[in-house]
Design an enzyme around this catalytic site. Structure first.
Site, PDB file in Angstrom:
ATOM      1  N   ILE A 475       0.825  -1.217   0.000  1.00 44.06           N
ATOM      2  CA  ILE A 475       0.000   0.000   0.000  1.00 44.06           C
ATOM      3  C   ILE A 475       0.856   1.264   0.000  1.00 44.06           C
ATOM      4  CG2 ILE A 475      -1.983  -1.074   1.122  1.00 44.06           C
ATOM      5  CD1 ILE A 475      -1.011   0.062   3.775  1.00 44.06           C
ATOM      6  N   GLY A 476       2.157   1.113  -0.053  1.00 45.60           N
ATOM      7  CA  GLY A 476       3.019   2.279  -0.101  1.00 45.60           C
ATOM      8  C   GLY A 476       4.480   1.901  -0.050  1.00 45.60           C
ATOM      9  N   THR A 477       5.314   2.796  -0.532  1.00 45.08           N
ATOM     10  CA  THR A 477       6.757   2.583  -0.518  1.00 45.08           C
ATOM     11  C   THR A 477       7.414   3.795   0.112  1.00 45.08           C
ATOM     12  OG1 THR A 477       6.650   1.256  -2.523  1.00 45.08           O
ATOM     13  CG2 THR A 477       8.809   2.139  -1.908  1.00 45.08           C
ATOM     14  N   LYS A 497       5.813  -2.891   7.732  1.00 46.68           N
ATOM     15  CA  LYS A 497       6.866  -2.161   7.034  1.00 46.68           C
ATOM     16  C   LYS A 497       8.056  -3.093   6.881  1.00 46.68           C
ATOM     17  CE  LYS A 497       9.018   1.449   8.927  1.00 46.68           C
ATOM     18  NZ  LYS A 497       9.235   2.848   9.343  1.00 46.68           N
ATOM     19  N   ASP A 597      11.893  13.813  12.764  1.00 46.13           N
ATOM     20  CA  ASP A 597      11.370  13.771  11.393  1.00 46.13           C
ATOM     21  C   ASP A 597       9.859  13.981  11.395  1.00 46.13           C
ATOM     22  OD1 ASP A 597      11.269  13.571   8.672  1.00 46.13           O
ATOM     23  OD2 ASP A 597      11.496  11.397   8.587  1.00 46.13           O
TER      24      ASP A 597
END
Length: 773
Positions: A475-477, A497, A597
């Protein structure tokens, strides 16, 4: 029979006579206790504080609890009367009580404003309204109460400024305005209160420098003002800045000095300690914690502080060694907190005489002295202990052996041991490579995986749920891996992840994964993403998180459809939740954590649009580097471009104020619906100052309703306060979080008229529109 009749009449005569006497006595008593004046009785009756059925003008003075009258039947004291809790102060017609000397209603849920008519009580000496729900401002008419000796309205929701009219209270001995939302500066003229013994204005939103506060614009404190009588001074938890002025030395009667929780800066050496503290011979308690004071403790040795029993200098930037004679110079010292500073050297044995000592999170060295516990020295990297329990549970290093023979023996044996260990590791690694297959990992997942979710997750469950991490579940990188969605056999949906195989060979990526596990394993907060489990193996690495259905704040803001669904209320709540999470990391974790971050991509949203801060790969505990101080850490620059604090361009020092700046960017981005890069580049210029706040708001949403305008302005003020180029001038995340826990004051300027110039220059101070407890 005759005897019986005589006895009967004789007995009744006694009874009748007694009743007559009693009636006469009651009449005399009634005459001695005059009824309450009609105006005061009416005020009591119409106040709504008491049940009307219980009010009797003839019994108010003699029977109503908490009310005292004079001989003329006029009320002189109302002290915590037994009335309905939650009554409104304004409903009591104070003008009717011409002889009132004492008005005290504390901790009774009293609400409403303090009416201006209170200034008509010319005989009032005590006004105590603490621990209620009063709001509004302090009426200037209080300055008319020339006889007032005690004024306490602490623990309410009072806002606005301290009226300068209070300077007229020449008989005032106690002034307590603490725990309110009072803003602005403290009127310098208050130094003219020549009888003041106790001043407590702590936990408000007051600003200004202590230099101007305690010295004034013309003259220093002298014997003509409160300098020679003030006993208690509490200025804590406000926004005072600057250094500690030497003029404090004029407060020669001071017993308690509390200035903790402000933005005080500069060295303590030329200020309070050598000049002032030596003069404060009666000082018993000194609290200067949670500031940014620097310098050494050596000035504490100037003079002999015989009565000083409590000293708190924690959470500052104090450096140098602890003077060996510190405790000797303070024979009455019972409490000493020097934690979260930059102190070096060993612990003086003389501190054993102090009942409570906290030296944690400094840069001290040497073994734990006898009589000290691990908690008093935790967070000092170079403090050692030969107690295995301390080494295992509190990460103390073992102390080096002092026996020369033993050292000589280890000089010979140590290289041999190193050689044998390396040889065994190489053999073991070769054996593992030749025998372990990925299939055996699947069968014995818990051999290589550590779980902290429910103990029932198995490695094979993950492999099955993702079909061996098939890309259709991706669903994401991210920067160093991909995120997968997986449904476990229990029905729970999680996010995974995973490092790609080639990335797992990069040491930096591996360390980032391990760091995230280390940070998140002990963190529990509703607005920080939950880590359910992890697998850290050389062949495969992945982390298991709570699944956030809406994805990142970044992805939502840059999708027109979802951005429209993210209305003003949701956006304000997202900013609030993020603030609470960062406040928890900075102030409630031990040791504290800097995220490093914070960005819109790392604020994740669940199905209810509730935010959670994620991606702790670059986060750091704040006691890892012996050179740091509390919230300070020397390290390489990390973070997302566009969110990094400007001071990192010229320094390698990362503090929690870097997170504060990043939060300010995210807060502004949430209001604007896009990254505020143009605004950030013009913080010091004038080219965009004519733009209004309304023009900055996300134009995809309808104009905010009045109910939300207040919250939007508050977010904007906080955002620009956090974006201050000077990190020392930014608020802490705890202060920001507290701002969101209270109701804001009425908006003084219409939303359409608030300019970017006012926000950038902080002309609309945080304390004037956004109120915090």
């Amino acid at each position: 029979m005759q005897h019986f009749v005589s006895e009967f009449y004789g007995t009744n005569f006694v009874v009748i006579y007694g009743m007559l006497i009693m009636g006469i006595v009651l009449e005399l008593l009634a005459a001695a206790a005059p009824s309450l004046s009609p105006s005061e009785a009416k005020a009591i009756l119409n106040s709504g504080w008491w049940n009307q059925s219980e009010i009797n003008a003839y019994s108010i003075c003699s029977q109503m609890d908490g009310i005292v009258c004079n001989e003329a039947g006029s009320i002189t004291r109302i002290r915590n009367p037994d009335f309905k809790e939650g009554s409104n102060l304004a409903t009591l017609n104070l003008s009717a009580f011409e002889n009132l000397e004492w008005l005290e209603v504390s901790n009774r849920g009293l609400h409403g404003i303090i009416p201006p008519e209170i200034g008509n009580l010319s005989k009032l000496t005590h006004l105590i309204l603490s621990s209620n729900s009063l709001h509004g401002e302090i009426p200037p008419s209080l300055g008319n109460l020339s006889q007032l000796e005690i004024l306490s309205i602490s623990n309410n929701n009072i806002q606005g400024f301290i009226p300068p009219e209070l300077v007229s209270l020449k008989n005032l001995t106690v002034l307590d305005l603490s725990f309110n939302r009072i803003n602005g500066t403290l009127p310098i003229s208050l130094s003219n209160l020549t009888k003041l013994q106790s001043l407590d204005i702590s936990n408000n939103l007051l600003v200004g420098s202590l230099q101007s506060l305690l010295v004034g614009s013309q003259t220093q404190l002298t014997t003509t003002n409160f300098s020679h009588i003030l006993i208690h001074l509490d200025l804590s938890n406000n926004f005072f800045h600057g250094g500690i002025p030497p003029s404090l030395g004029s407060l020669t009667q001071l017993e308690t000095l509390i200035i903790s929780g402000n933005n005080l800066q500069g060295s303590i050496a030329p200020g309070i300690f050598p000049i002032s503290l030596s003069k404060l011979t009666k000082l018993k308690s000194l609290y200067l914690s949670n500031n940014q004071l620097i310098g050494s403790l050596q000035p504490l040795l100037v003079g002999r502080h015989a009565q000083l029993s409590s000293v708190d200098l924690s959470h500052n930037l104090i450096s140098g060694e602890i003077p060996p004679k510190l405790a000797c110079n303070m024979p009455s010292l019972k409490y000493l907190d020097l934690s979260y500073n930059n102190l070096i050297g060993t612990v003086p044995p003389t501190l054993q005489s102090v009942s409570y000592v906290d030296l944690s999170f400094n840069n001290l060295t040497g073994p734990i002295p006898q009589g000290f516990t691990e908690f008093q020295l935790i967070g000092n990297k170079d403090v050692c202990s030969n107690n295995p329990y301390y080494q295992t549970n509190y990460q103390f290093q073992p102390c080096a052996a002092r026996n020369n023979k033993v050292i000589h023996k280890w000089v010979i044996v140590f290289p041999i041991l190193i050689f044998l260990i390396i040889a065994l590791l190489l053999l073991y690694r070769r054996f593992i490579r030749s025998t372990i297959k990925i299939s055996s990992m699947a069968q014995n997942g818990d051999l290589f995986c550590i779980w902290n979710y429910d103990g029932r997750i198995a490695y094979q469950d993950i492999i099955t749920a993702t079909e061996d991490f098939d890309m259709k579940y991706c669903i994401g990188t991210g920067a160093y891996g991909s995120v997968y969605k997986a449904q476990l056999p229990s029905g729970k949906v999680v996010a995974l992840k995973k490092l790609h195989s080639f990335e797992a060979e990069v040491l930096a990526f591996e360390e980032s994964f391990k760091n995230e596990v280390k940070v998140l394993s002990d963190i529990k907060h509703r607005h920080i993403v939950k880590l359910y489990g992890y697998c850290l193996h050389r062949r495969i690495m992945f982390l298991i998180y709570e699944y956030m259905e809406k994805g990142s704040l970044f992805s939502v803001l840059y999708d027109d459809v979802e951005a429209m669904e993210l209305d003003w209320k949701k956006r304000v709540n997202i900013v609030k939740g993020t603030a609470h999470a960062l406040s928890y990391l900075h102030h409630d974790c031990t040791p504290p954590v800097v995220h490093r971050d914070i960005s819109a991509s790392n604020v994740l949203l669940n199905s209810e649009w509730e935010p959670s801060v994620g991606d702790f790969g670059t986060a750091r505990f704040l006691n890892l580097d012996s050179s740091n101080h509390g919230f300070k850490l020397r390290t390489l620059v990390a973070g997302t471009i566009g969110y990094i604090a400007p001071e990192l361009a010229y320094t390698m020092v990362v503090t929690e104020k870097c997170d504060v700046f990043s939060f300010g960017v995210v807060a502004l981005e949430t209001l604007m619906g896009k990254h505020p890069k143009e605004i950030l580049s013009s913080l010091q210029s004038t080219c965009t100052h004519s733009i209004t706040l309304y023009e900055l708001l996300d134009q995809r949403l309808p104009e905010p309703k009045v109910a939300f305008s207040l919250d939007i302005v508050r977010v904007a003020i906080i955002a620009f306060s956090c974006l201050n180029p000077n990190p020392c001038s930014r608020p802490t995340m705890k202060q920001v979080s507290q701002c969101f826990l209270t109701q804001p004051a009425p908006l003084l300027i219409p939303l359409h008229e608030i300019s970017l110039r006012q926000l950038i220059r902080q002309e609309l101070e945080l304390s004037k529109i956004v109120n915090s407890s």
